[in-house]
Write a protein that holds these residues in place. Structure first.
Motif, PDB file in Angstrom:
ATOM      1  N   VAL A   1      16.897 -37.186  -9.492  1.00 52.89           N
ATOM      2  CA  VAL A   1      16.542 -38.544  -9.271  1.00 52.89           C
ATOM      3  C   VAL A   1      14.962 -38.615  -9.427  1.00 52.89           C
ATOM      4  CG1 VAL A   1      16.364 -40.655  -7.503  1.00 52.89           C
ATOM      5  CG2 VAL A   1      18.545 -39.113  -7.802  1.00 52.89           C
ATOM      6  N   CYS A   2      14.395 -38.020  -8.971  1.00 55.61           N
ATOM      7  CA  CYS A   2      12.712 -37.939  -9.131  1.00 55.61           C
ATOM      8  C   CYS A   2      12.527 -38.159 -10.520  1.00 55.61           C
ATOM      9  CB  CYS A   2      12.050 -37.067  -8.102  1.00 55.61           C
ATOM     10  SG  CYS A   2      10.384 -37.202  -8.175  1.00 55.61           S
ATOM     11  N   GLY A   3      13.037 -36.932 -11.087  1.00 53.63           N
ATOM     12  CA  GLY A   3      12.723 -36.995 -12.525  1.00 53.63           C
ATOM     13  C   GLY A   3      13.001 -37.981 -13.560  1.00 53.63           C
ATOM     14  N   LEU A   4      14.051 -38.859 -13.068  1.00 52.70           N
ATOM     15  CA  LEU A   4      14.531 -39.815 -14.044  1.00 52.70           C
ATOM     16  C   LEU A   4      13.610 -41.117 -13.576  1.00 52.70           C
ATOM     17  CD1 LEU A   4      18.472 -39.321 -13.948  1.00 52.70           C
ATOM     18  CD2 LEU A   4      16.869 -38.742 -15.625  1.00 52.70           C
ATOM     19  N   LEU A   5      13.347 -41.220 -12.550  1.00 54.47           N
ATOM     20  CA  LEU A   5      12.577 -42.233 -11.962  1.00 54.47           C
ATOM     21  C   LEU A   5      11.174 -42.262 -12.619  1.00 54.47           C
ATOM     22  CD1 LEU A   5      13.429 -42.896  -8.128  1.00 54.47           C
ATOM     23  CD2 LEU A   5      13.987 -44.398  -9.872  1.00 54.47           C
ATOM     24  N   SER A   6      10.756 -40.909 -12.548  1.00 55.49           N
ATOM     25  CA  SER A   6       9.263 -41.024 -13.262  1.00 55.49           C
ATOM     26  C   SER A   6       9.541 -41.226 -14.635  1.00 55.49           C
ATOM     27  CB  SER A   6       8.976 -39.115 -13.123  1.00 55.49           C
ATOM     28  OG  SER A   6       8.958 -38.942 -11.567  1.00 55.49           O
ATOM     29  N   MET A   7      10.408 -40.625 -15.392  1.00 57.67           N
ATOM     30  CA  MET A   7      10.705 -40.983 -16.755  1.00 57.67           C
ATOM     31  C   MET A   7      10.751 -42.432 -17.141  1.00 57.67           C
ATOM     32  SD  MET A   7      10.019 -38.274 -18.406  1.00 57.67           S
ATOM     33  CE  MET A   7      10.585 -38.779 -20.003  1.00 57.67           C
ATOM     34  N   ALA A   8      11.373 -43.075 -16.181  1.00 60.21           N
ATOM     35  CA  ALA A   8      11.681 -44.570 -16.429  1.00 60.21           C
ATOM     36  C   ALA A   8      10.333 -45.259 -16.543  1.00 60.21           C
ATOM     37  CB  ALA A   8      12.618 -45.107 -15.186  1.00 60.21           C
ATOM     38  N   VAL A   9       9.310 -44.634 -15.428  1.00 60.71           N
ATOM     39  CA  VAL A   9       8.079 -45.510 -15.462  1.00 60.71           C
ATOM     40  C   VAL A   9       7.081 -44.844 -16.752  1.00 60.71           C
ATOM     41  CG1 VAL A   9       5.823 -45.618 -14.165  1.00 60.71           C
ATOM     42  CG2 VAL A   9       8.150 -45.541 -12.928  1.00 60.71           C
TER      43      VAL A   9
ATOM     44  N   MET B   1      -2.695 -32.502 -16.766  1.00 63.04           N
ATOM     45  CA  MET B   1      -2.947 -33.913 -16.730  1.00 63.04           C
ATOM     46  C   MET B   1      -3.764 -33.914 -18.147  1.00 63.04           C
ATOM     47  SD  MET B   1      -1.461 -35.815 -14.778  1.00 63.04           S
ATOM     48  CE  MET B   1      -0.361 -34.652 -15.392  1.00 63.04           C
ATOM     49  N   ASP B   2      -4.207 -32.884 -18.526  1.00 60.36           N
ATOM     50  CA  ASP B   2      -5.078 -32.750 -19.778  1.00 60.36           C
ATOM     51  C   ASP B   2      -4.294 -33.082 -21.199  1.00 60.36           C
ATOM     52  OD1 ASP B   2      -7.265 -32.033 -18.356  1.00 60.36           O
ATOM     53  OD2 ASP B   2      -7.033 -29.835 -18.561  1.00 60.36           O
ATOM     54  N   HIS B   3      -3.013 -32.921 -20.951  1.00 59.38           N
ATOM     55  CA  HIS B   3      -2.031 -33.307 -22.048  1.00 59.38           C
ATOM     56  C   HIS B   3      -0.967 -34.358 -21.621  1.00 59.38           C
ATOM     57  CE1 HIS B   3      -3.601 -29.127 -23.506  1.00 59.38           C
ATOM     58  NE2 HIS B   3      -3.476 -29.055 -22.280  1.00 59.38           N
ATOM     59  N   LEU B   4      -0.678 -34.705 -20.706  1.00 61.45           N
ATOM     60  CA  LEU B   4       0.288 -35.578 -20.560  1.00 61.45           C
ATOM     61  C   LEU B   4      -0.130 -36.638 -19.265  1.00 61.45           C
ATOM     62  CD1 LEU B   4       3.866 -33.485 -20.418  1.00 61.45           C
ATOM     63  CD2 LEU B   4       3.137 -35.084 -22.143  1.00 61.45           C
ATOM     64  N   GLY B   5       0.380 -37.763 -19.311  1.00 60.94           N
ATOM     65  CA  GLY B   5       0.455 -38.717 -18.352  1.00 60.94           C
ATOM     66  C   GLY B   5       0.931 -38.230 -16.841  1.00 60.94           C
ATOM     67  N   PRO B   6       0.533 -38.689 -16.090  1.00 60.72           N
ATOM     68  CA  PRO B   6       1.316 -38.088 -14.348  1.00 60.72           C
ATOM     69  C   PRO B   6       2.718 -38.463 -14.344  1.00 60.72           C
ATOM     70  CG  PRO B   6      -0.187 -40.146 -13.946  1.00 60.72           C
ATOM     71  CD  PRO B   6      -0.216 -39.769 -15.552  1.00 60.72           C
ATOM     72  N   PHE B   7       3.083 -39.681 -14.931  1.00 52.84           N
ATOM     73  CA  PHE B   7       4.683 -39.744 -14.753  1.00 52.84           C
ATOM     74  C   PHE B   7       5.458 -39.098 -15.846  1.00 52.84           C
ATOM     75  CE2 PHE B   7       2.651 -43.735 -12.814  1.00 52.84           C
ATOM     76  CZ  PHE B   7       3.297 -43.635 -11.817  1.00 52.84           C
ATOM     77  N   ALA B   8       4.703 -38.821 -17.085  1.00 56.07           N
ATOM     78  CA  ALA B   8       5.722 -38.104 -17.808  1.00 56.07           C
ATOM     79  C   ALA B   8       5.721 -36.440 -17.374  1.00 56.07           C
ATOM     80  CB  ALA B   8       4.859 -38.203 -19.246  1.00 56.07           C
ATOM     81  N   PHE B   9       4.565 -35.882 -16.825  1.00 60.95           N
ATOM     82  CA  PHE B   9       4.699 -34.711 -16.411  1.00 60.95           C
ATOM     83  C   PHE B   9       5.821 -34.526 -15.384  1.00 60.95           C
ATOM     84  CE2 PHE B   9       2.939 -31.462 -13.451  1.00 60.95           C
ATOM     85  CZ  PHE B   9       2.731 -30.312 -14.484  1.00 60.95           C
ATOM     86  N   ASN B  10       5.480 -35.407 -14.077  1.00 61.04           N
ATOM     87  CA  ASN B  10       6.475 -35.349 -13.215  1.00 61.04           C
ATOM     88  C   ASN B  10       8.120 -35.483 -13.582  1.00 61.04           C
ATOM     89  OD1 ASN B  10       4.674 -34.934 -11.057  1.00 61.04           O
ATOM     90  ND2 ASN B  10       4.733 -36.914 -10.272  1.00 61.04           N
ATOM     91  N   GLY B  11       8.077 -36.464 -14.635  1.00 63.11           N
ATOM     92  CA  GLY B  11       9.572 -36.621 -15.186  1.00 63.11           C
ATOM     93  C   GLY B  11      10.288 -35.474 -15.792  1.00 63.11           C
ATOM     94  N   ILE B  12       9.313 -34.556 -16.516  1.00 65.15           N
ATOM     95  CA  ILE B  12       9.830 -33.138 -17.183  1.00 65.15           C
ATOM     96  C   ILE B  12       9.941 -32.378 -16.171  1.00 65.15           C
ATOM     97  CG2 ILE B  12       9.237 -31.792 -18.897  1.00 65.15           C
ATOM     98  CD1 ILE B  12       7.695 -33.986 -20.493  1.00 65.15           C
TER      99      ILE B  12
ATOM    100  N   PRO C   1       7.678 -46.706 -20.706  1.00 63.77           N
ATOM    101  CA  PRO C   1       6.949 -47.823 -21.233  1.00 63.77           C
ATOM    102  C   PRO C   1       5.355 -47.815 -21.079  1.00 63.77           C
ATOM    103  CG  PRO C   1       8.046 -48.381 -19.211  1.00 63.77           C
ATOM    104  CD  PRO C   1       8.266 -46.938 -19.459  1.00 63.77           C
ATOM    105  N   LEU C   2       5.053 -46.895 -20.157  1.00 64.28           N
ATOM    106  CA  LEU C   2       3.477 -47.094 -19.681  1.00 64.28           C
ATOM    107  C   LEU C   2       2.619 -45.694 -20.612  1.00 64.28           C
ATOM    108  CD1 LEU C   2       3.584 -47.922 -15.917  1.00 64.28           C
ATOM    109  CD2 LEU C   2       3.235 -49.276 -17.789  1.00 64.28           C
ATOM    110  N   GLU C   3       3.315 -44.725 -20.757  1.00 66.80           N
ATOM    111  CA  GLU C   3       2.431 -43.490 -21.415  1.00 66.80           C
ATOM    112  C   GLU C   3       3.156 -42.988 -22.688  1.00 66.80           C
ATOM    113  OE1 GLU C   3       1.703 -41.786 -16.594  1.00 66.80           O
ATOM    114  OE2 GLU C   3       3.017 -40.488 -18.141  1.00 66.80           O
ATOM    115  N   GLU C   4       2.198 -42.219 -23.211  1.00 68.32           N
ATOM    116  CA  GLU C   4       2.749 -41.713 -24.440  1.00 68.32           C
ATOM    117  C   GLU C   4       3.165 -40.350 -24.432  1.00 68.32           C
ATOM    118  OE1 GLU C   4      -0.219 -41.655 -27.452  1.00 68.32           O
ATOM    119  OE2 GLU C   4      -0.382 -43.898 -27.670  1.00 68.32           O
TER     120      GLU C   4
END
Length: 292
Positions: free
Chosen positions: A193-201, A30-41, A204-207
């Motif tokens: 599915v979980c990764g794609l849903l996380s990236m979809a969020v 979390m020091d480098h990425l947002g929670p949804f981007a981290f989960n997506g990747i 638009p919300l995180e860098e």
């Protein structure tokens, strides 16, 4: 105790160790990425890592005469159902771990061990007295661990607590789907599915800067390859021999490993109150499985 039992117990213990330690990497990521981007990747990486194992497993799975082999549509539906529940649990856990400790996140997430049979009441399953006593102990431990000063729970702990209900739903869904299809193929589908849903969020919300991905590379690799790919595979192999209740007791030790890893790697300090809460929750988890 025969050799196969010892082998399965060691595999389950290794799984619990990997999962517990992953809470530390989830926090440092979390020091480098947002929670949804981290989960997506993380989950997309874990899904891709399972591809060779899935292909081998599907080739070796001999179709049963009285049971048709599930098709692609079945795996897509199963992956969407299980992946949706996984997304809810993983997202709330990852958001919550920003403002709570790895130890707290590990123990609170571990409440799924008790919540699963309790939610089973809606499916006419009747848990025994151990589940109820274990539930009381776990709630008391949660209070000592998470509630400080006023009668309020910290925001991070609250997110993780709500996430525990999604993990519970996920376990019930997996328990329903796994006998119907190849478990490794199902795992790969739900992770994607979980990764794609996380990236979809996240989009638009995180860098999602490249330097952020590189900065979190160690956390992403550990959580994606080890926690998602390796640990799940070890669990599947081990539970070919281990009784589910017995396996749950060993896997619940991920909470203890999370606390130890948080202390050792992040210098998180647990006071007597917090240690007492962890001990009560662990006792509740184990009792609920010994007397289900």
């Amino acid at each position: 105790m025969n050799t196969s039992t010892v082998k399965s117990d060691l595999l389950l213990l290794t799984t619990a160790l990997i999962w517990g330690t992953a809470f530390v990497f989830q926090k440092t990521g979390m020091d480098h990425l947002g929670p949804f981007a981290f989960n997506g990747i993380r989950f997309v990486l874990g899904s891709l890592a399972l591809t060779p194992l899935t292909l081998i497993s599907l080739r070796r799975s001999a179709p049963v005469e009285y049971k048709p082999t599930p098709g692609l549509t079945t795996y897509l539906k199963g992956g969407m159902l299980a992946g949706g529940a996984l997304f809810g649990g993983a997202a709330l856990q990852q958001v919550g771990i920003v403002t709570t400790t790895a130890a707290n996140a590990g123990f609170i997430t571990g409440l799924y061990v008790i919540l699963t049979p309790l939610m089973g009441l809606f499916f006419r399953q009747r848990p025994g007295w151990g589940t109820w006593v274990g539930g009381v102990l776990a709630v008391a431990g949660l209070y000592l661990l998470s509630v400080h000063g006023s009668m309020s729970i910290s925001q991070g702990d609250l997110y993780v607590l709500v996430g525990a209900f999604f993990w519970t739903a996920h376990m019930l869904v997996i328990g329903w789907l796994a006998p119907k299809m190849n478990p490794i193929a199902l795992a790969q589908a739900q992770f994607m599915v979980c990764g794609l849903l996380s990236m979809a969020v996240a989009l638009p919300l995180e860098e999602i800067p490249l330097e952020g991905i590189l900065g979190a590379a160690d956390a992403l690799l550990y959580c994606g390859l080890m926690s998602t790919g390796v640990a799940y595979t070890l669990q599947v192999v081990a539970q070919q021999e281990a009784d589910p209740a017995h396996a749950s007791i060993i896997l619940s030790l991920e909470a203890v490993f999370a606390a130890v890893a948080g202390w050792f790697l992040l210098s998180e300090v647990l006071g007597l109150r917090e240690i007492s809460g962890c001990a009560l929750m662990l006792c509740g988890m184990i009792l609920s499985q010994l007397r289900p």
